[in-house]
Write a protein that holds these residues in place. Structure first.
Motif, PDB file in Angstrom:
ATOM      1  N   VAL A  74      35.883  33.196  41.684  1.00 13.77           N
ATOM      2  CA  VAL A  74      35.958  34.620  41.368  1.00 13.77           C
ATOM      3  C   VAL A  74      34.567  35.263  41.375  1.00 13.77           C
ATOM      4  N   GLU A  83      38.870  43.883  38.713  1.00 18.13           N
ATOM      5  CA  GLU A  83      39.749  43.037  39.514  1.00 18.13           C
ATOM      6  C   GLU A  83      39.450  41.559  39.289  1.00 18.13           C
ATOM      7  N   THR A  87      42.078  38.808  37.959  1.00 26.29           N
ATOM      8  CA  THR A  87      42.350  37.543  38.651  1.00 26.29           C
ATOM      9  C   THR A  87      42.230  36.350  37.704  1.00 26.29           C
ATOM     10  N   ARG A  90      45.245  36.193  35.467  1.00 25.45           N
ATOM     11  CA  ARG A  90      46.408  35.680  36.209  1.00 25.45           C
ATOM     12  C   ARG A  90      46.325  34.172  36.385  1.00 25.45           C
ATOM     13  N   GLN A  91      45.130  33.684  36.736  1.00 21.95           N
ATOM     14  CA  GLN A  91      44.974  32.244  36.955  1.00 21.95           C
ATOM     15  C   GLN A  91      45.196  31.454  35.675  1.00 21.95           C
TER      16      GLN A  91
END
Lengths: 193, 193
Positions: A74, A83, A87, A90-91
């Motif tokens: 990332v 963003e 991410t 979410r991971q």
DNA sequence: CCTACCGATCGGTAGG
DNA sequence: CCTACCGATCGGTAGG
């Protein structure tokens, strides 16, 4: 020919161990418990594994390695900070859904690690937290995020994502996608109207 | 005359036990460890306490009773839902700061409760969660809160508040008031701008 | 509150 | 992968 393979057996032992450690804790789980789950005598487990401690180490570092490499990825992508943080969240949720038991052990039973391993694990966690915090800090500096205290923001995010392991059960009203979306809404937009 | 008093000694035992259970876990703590901390032989502890299990029960139910009565109080006050939720969050943070070890045990070691006690504790927790969820639901219905999934909102709040026990250390940049204010901002307004 | 124990169970090894 | 076992440690009791 169905050769079982030492590596596969080892994998099975690690997986059953993660489940047991999650439900009974590392100290509360005996090698006899684990043998019962895997289908062999306690003594036989030592053909696949050096010690009870080594089982814990394998589980903990598998998870911390995953986190660290996700963070590195990332950090390298050229996207807005908001963003990047999305991410990472979410991971986190996905790893929790896929490897719930192992994540749980890495979160709760790492304290039973000893010596170098304990130090190394704490270091890895600290590196991850610092990297994540830096992204939040830069996001605030860039005007993409609210000027909230960085540590509080970081730990609120990490904690919000941790409950998934304890409370979320799939197929009970909330799908994995809804889960992700709702957690992101809570963390990024807040509960108040 | 400095009569020590059985009750005070019992209290000391419970407090030291909570600290040990927090750092080593219930299963990882021996009565000999506890005796060492309290300053008596393991066998002597049994003059103040029925069993190791009873120590765990006292700690867990002290915390769950506190939560339940705080919820009941908030339910009875005539204030907007948003304010009720804010109050519950504040109370969570304060209890964590005042009784960190006991809260930690109630959060993590309740699983070592057995029989009736295990059932009773789970019931208490469920009642608390349902009561808290109902307030969120009514807050959404009243238009005071975002229409987020109620379970996700509830567990995000409860988790965000749990990290305090694990990560917050007073006198390291963030005061207790700032902590409260920043957590509330994160949960109610979100991180995004 | 201590000494002296108890039976049970623990992680792990030897030897096959 | 099993049987047989080791020394250590566990929660708890008896008796004072």
């Amino acid at each position: 020919m169905a050769k079982r393979g030492k590596i596969n057996q080892r994998q099975r032992i690690l997986e059953e161990a993660a489940k047991l450690f999650k439900s009974k804790g590392f100290a509360g789980t005996s090698m006899r418990d684990l043998g019962g789950e895997v289908g062999m005598e306690a003594a036989s487990i030592y053909n696949h594994v050096k010690s009870k401690d080594e089982i814990l180490e394998s589980i903990c570092f598998y998870i911390s390695d995953t986190y660290i490499s996700q963070l590195a990825e990332v950090e390298q992508t050229a996207t807005p900070y908001r963003e990047k943080i999305e991410t990472l969240i979410r991971q986190h949720i996905r790893l929790m859904l896929e490897e719930g038991a192992a994540v749980s052990v890495a979160n709760n039973d790492w304290k039973y690690l000893t010596g170098d391993k304990l130090t190394a694990f704490k270091d890895a966690r600290k590196r991850y937290e610092h990297g994540f915090a830096a992204l939040i800090e830069q996001g605030i500096a860039a005007g993409e995020l609210q000027p909230v205290n960085v540590s509080v923001a970081l730990f609120t995010i990490l904690s919000a994502v941790r409950w998934v392991e304890l409370w979320y059960r799939p197929g009970r009203g909330v799908s994995a996608d809804e889960l992700e979306q709702n957690i992101l809404t809570m963390l990024l937009n807040g509960l108040a109207k």
